[in-house]
Design a protein around this motif. Sequence first.
Motif, PDB file in Angstrom:
ATOM      1  N   GLY A 226       0.781  -1.230   0.000  1.00  0.00           N
ATOM      2  CA  GLY A 226       0.000   0.000   0.000  1.00  0.00           C
ATOM      3  C   GLY A 226       0.812   1.279   0.000  1.00  0.00           C
ATOM      4  N   ARG A 227       2.119   1.150  -0.173  1.00  0.00           N
ATOM      5  CA  ARG A 227       2.975   2.344  -0.220  1.00  0.00           C
ATOM      6  C   ARG A 227       3.035   2.871  -1.654  1.00  0.00           C
ATOM      7  NH1 ARG A 227       7.304  -0.918   3.149  1.00  0.00           N
ATOM      8  NH2 ARG A 227       7.308  -1.946   1.140  1.00  0.00           N
ATOM      9  N   ILE A 228       3.089   4.180  -1.771  1.00  0.00           N
ATOM     10  CA  ILE A 228       3.178   4.789  -3.100  1.00  0.00           C
ATOM     11  C   ILE A 228       4.554   4.499  -3.690  1.00  0.00           C
ATOM     12  CG2 ILE A 228       3.190   6.957  -4.391  1.00  0.00           C
ATOM     13  CD1 ILE A 228       1.205   8.066  -2.362  1.00  0.00           C
ATOM     14  N   LYS A 229       4.576   3.943  -4.889  1.00  0.00           N
ATOM     15  CA  LYS A 229       5.826   3.630  -5.584  1.00  0.00           C
ATOM     16  C   LYS A 229       6.044   4.532  -6.794  1.00  0.00           C
ATOM     17  CE  LYS A 229       8.158   0.657  -4.520  1.00  0.00           C
ATOM     18  NZ  LYS A 229       9.289   0.654  -3.602  1.00  0.00           N
ATOM     19  N   GLY A 230       4.993   5.179  -7.257  1.00  0.00           N
ATOM     20  CA  GLY A 230       5.124   6.040  -8.423  1.00  0.00           C
ATOM     21  C   GLY A 230       3.902   6.914  -8.604  1.00  0.00           C
ATOM     22  N   VAL A 231       4.050   7.912  -9.454  1.00  0.00           N
ATOM     23  CA  VAL A 231       2.959   8.843  -9.731  1.00  0.00           C
ATOM     24  C   VAL A 231       2.949   9.127 -11.218  1.00  0.00           C
ATOM     25  CG1 VAL A 231       2.011  11.130  -9.246  1.00  0.00           C
ATOM     26  CG2 VAL A 231       3.260   9.917  -7.467  1.00  0.00           C
ATOM     27  N   ILE A 232       1.767   9.112 -11.784  1.00  0.00           N
ATOM     28  CA  ILE A 232       1.592   9.494 -13.186  1.00  0.00           C
ATOM     29  C   ILE A 232       0.824  10.801 -13.197  1.00  0.00           C
ATOM     30  CG2 ILE A 232       0.580   8.857 -15.407  1.00  0.00           C
ATOM     31  CD1 ILE A 232       0.796   5.917 -14.477  1.00  0.00           C
ATOM     32  N   ILE A 233       1.422  11.812 -13.847  1.00  0.00           N
ATOM     33  CA  ILE A 233       0.750  13.118 -13.905  1.00  0.00           C
ATOM     34  C   ILE A 233       0.556  13.522 -15.365  1.00  0.00           C
ATOM     35  CG2 ILE A 233       1.679  13.837 -11.682  1.00  0.00           C
ATOM     36  CD1 ILE A 233       3.615  15.637 -13.177  1.00  0.00           C
ATOM     37  N   PRO A 234      -0.481  14.311 -15.643  1.00  0.00           N
ATOM     38  CA  PRO A 234      -0.714  14.772 -17.009  1.00  0.00           C
ATOM     39  C   PRO A 234       0.409  15.693 -17.487  1.00  0.00           C
ATOM     40  CG  PRO A 234      -2.602  15.265 -15.580  1.00  0.00           C
ATOM     41  CD  PRO A 234      -1.500  14.749 -14.722  1.00  0.00           C
ATOM     42  N   PRO A 235       0.671  15.719 -18.780  1.00  0.00           N
ATOM     43  CA  PRO A 235       1.761  16.558 -19.320  1.00  0.00           C
ATOM     44  C   PRO A 235       1.635  18.039 -18.958  1.00  0.00           C
ATOM     45  CG  PRO A 235       0.902  15.104 -21.019  1.00  0.00           C
ATOM     46  CD  PRO A 235       0.016  14.939 -19.823  1.00  0.00           C
ATOM     47  N   GLU A 236       0.427  18.571 -18.914  1.00  0.00           N
ATOM     48  CA  GLU A 236       0.254  19.999 -18.590  1.00  0.00           C
ATOM     49  C   GLU A 236       0.755  20.289 -17.177  1.00  0.00           C
ATOM     50  OE1 GLU A 236      -3.113  18.131 -18.816  1.00  0.00           O
ATOM     51  OE2 GLU A 236      -2.240  17.871 -20.785  1.00  0.00           O
ATOM     52  N   LEU A 237       0.430  19.386 -16.247  1.00  0.00           N
ATOM     53  CA  LEU A 237       0.869  19.569 -14.872  1.00  0.00           C
ATOM     54  C   LEU A 237       2.380  19.396 -14.762  1.00  0.00           C
ATOM     55  CD1 LEU A 237       0.249  20.065 -11.920  1.00  0.00           C
ATOM     56  CD2 LEU A 237      -0.318  17.638 -11.681  1.00  0.00           C
ATOM     57  N   TRP A 238       2.948  18.448 -15.498  1.00  0.00           N
ATOM     58  CA  TRP A 238       4.397  18.241 -15.474  1.00  0.00           C
ATOM     59  C   TRP A 238       5.130  19.486 -15.950  1.00  0.00           C
ATOM     60  CZ3 TRP A 238       8.357  16.425 -13.344  1.00  0.00           C
ATOM     61  CH2 TRP A 238       9.589  16.441 -13.972  1.00  0.00           C
ATOM     62  N   GLU A 239       4.660  20.114 -17.008  1.00  0.00           N
ATOM     63  CA  GLU A 239       5.305  21.328 -17.515  1.00  0.00           C
ATOM     64  C   GLU A 239       5.276  22.435 -16.464  1.00  0.00           C
ATOM     65  OE1 GLU A 239       7.147  21.623 -20.233  1.00  0.00           O
ATOM     66  OE2 GLU A 239       6.715  19.520 -20.641  1.00  0.00           O
ATOM     67  N   LYS A 240       4.166  22.539 -15.727  1.00  0.00           N
ATOM     68  CA  LYS A 240       4.067  23.551 -14.677  1.00  0.00           C
ATOM     69  C   LYS A 240       5.047  23.247 -13.546  1.00  0.00           C
ATOM     70  CE  LYS A 240       0.810  25.601 -11.462  1.00  0.00           C
ATOM     71  NZ  LYS A 240      -0.517  25.536 -10.879  1.00  0.00           N
ATOM     72  N   VAL A 241       5.122  21.995 -13.123  1.00  0.00           N
ATOM     73  CA  VAL A 241       6.032  21.595 -12.045  1.00  0.00           C
ATOM     74  C   VAL A 241       7.479  21.753 -12.487  1.00  0.00           C
ATOM     75  CG1 VAL A 241       6.823  19.618 -10.691  1.00  0.00           C
ATOM     76  CG2 VAL A 241       4.380  20.048 -10.962  1.00  0.00           C
ATOM     77  N   LYS A 242       7.782  21.324 -13.702  1.00  0.00           N
ATOM     78  CA  LYS A 242       9.151  21.391 -14.225  1.00  0.00           C
ATOM     79  C   LYS A 242       9.656  22.832 -14.273  1.00  0.00           C
ATOM     80  CE  LYS A 242      10.093  20.489 -18.569  1.00  0.00           C
ATOM     81  NZ  LYS A 242      10.294  19.810 -19.854  1.00  0.00           N
ATOM     82  N   ALA A 243       8.779  23.769 -14.575  1.00  0.00           N
ATOM     83  CA  ALA A 243       9.171  25.180 -14.647  1.00  0.00           C
ATOM     84  C   ALA A 243       9.569  25.719 -13.269  1.00  0.00           C
ATOM     85  CB  ALA A 243       8.029  26.010 -15.222  1.00  0.00           C
ATOM     86  N   GLU A 244       9.084  25.097 -12.193  1.00  0.00           N
ATOM     87  CA  GLU A 244       9.369  25.568 -10.844  1.00  0.00           C
ATOM     88  C   GLU A 244      10.531  24.830 -10.190  1.00  0.00           C
ATOM     89  OE1 GLU A 244       5.720  25.268  -8.690  1.00  0.00           O
ATOM     90  OE2 GLU A 244       4.653  26.544 -10.092  1.00  0.00           O
ATOM     91  N   LEU A 245      11.133  23.841 -10.877  1.00  0.00           N
ATOM     92  CA  LEU A 245      12.236  23.077 -10.305  1.00  0.00           C
ATOM     93  C   LEU A 245      13.472  23.945 -10.144  1.00  0.00           C
ATOM     94  CD1 LEU A 245      11.951  19.672 -12.201  1.00  0.00           C
ATOM     95  CD2 LEU A 245      11.267  20.176  -9.854  1.00  0.00           C
ATOM     96  N   PHE A 246      14.277  23.622  -9.164  1.00  0.00           N
ATOM     97  CA  PHE A 246      15.514  24.349  -8.897  1.00  0.00           C
ATOM     98  C   PHE A 246      16.509  24.140 -10.037  1.00  0.00           C
ATOM     99  CE2 PHE A 246      19.795  24.258  -6.976  1.00  0.00           C
ATOM    100  CZ  PHE A 246      19.868  25.589  -6.611  1.00  0.00           C
ATOM    101  N   GLU A 247      17.063  25.216 -10.541  1.00  0.00           N
ATOM    102  CA  GLU A 247      18.055  25.175 -11.612  1.00  0.00           C
ATOM    103  C   GLU A 247      19.359  25.742 -11.072  1.00  0.00           C
ATOM    104  OE1 GLU A 247      20.057  24.350 -14.652  1.00  0.00           O
ATOM    105  OE2 GLU A 247      17.939  23.846 -14.754  1.00  0.00           O
ATOM    106  N   PRO A 248      20.306  24.866 -10.642  1.00  0.00           N
ATOM    107  CA  PRO A 248      21.522  25.350  -9.996  1.00  0.00           C
ATOM    108  C   PRO A 248      22.372  26.274 -10.861  1.00  0.00           C
ATOM    109  CG  PRO A 248      21.606  22.974 -10.306  1.00  0.00           C
ATOM    110  CD  PRO A 248      20.258  23.432 -10.734  1.00  0.00           C
ATOM    111  N   SER A 249      22.316  26.135 -12.178  1.00  0.00           N
ATOM    112  CA  SER A 249      23.154  26.982 -13.027  1.00  0.00           C
ATOM    113  C   SER A 249      22.779  28.464 -12.915  1.00  0.00           C
ATOM    114  CB  SER A 249      23.073  26.525 -14.476  1.00  0.00           C
ATOM    115  OG  SER A 249      21.772  26.703 -14.978  1.00  0.00           O
TER     116      SER A 249
END
Length: 62
Positions: free
Chosen positions: A12-35
């Motif tokens: 019953g533990r979460i092993k993965g998550v599937i998210i829609p592409p629109e949501l992924w693009e929004k999340v990806k834009a907010e990820l930390f970019e060390p450069s």
Amino acid sequence: MEGVEYIYDEHGRIKGVIIPPELWEKVKAELFEPSKYRGIYRGRKNLGKSLRELREEWERDF
């Protein structure tokens, strides 16, 4: 969240998550970019070489 699917293991533990592409693009834009945060070394082509040179400045033979 709408459209998010969870993948669970046999315990019953979460092993993965599937998210829609629109949501992924929004999340990806907010990820930390060390450069973006390299300060004075941001424009350097060879960051490793610059860091070695900086270290050599501080090494002393006492």
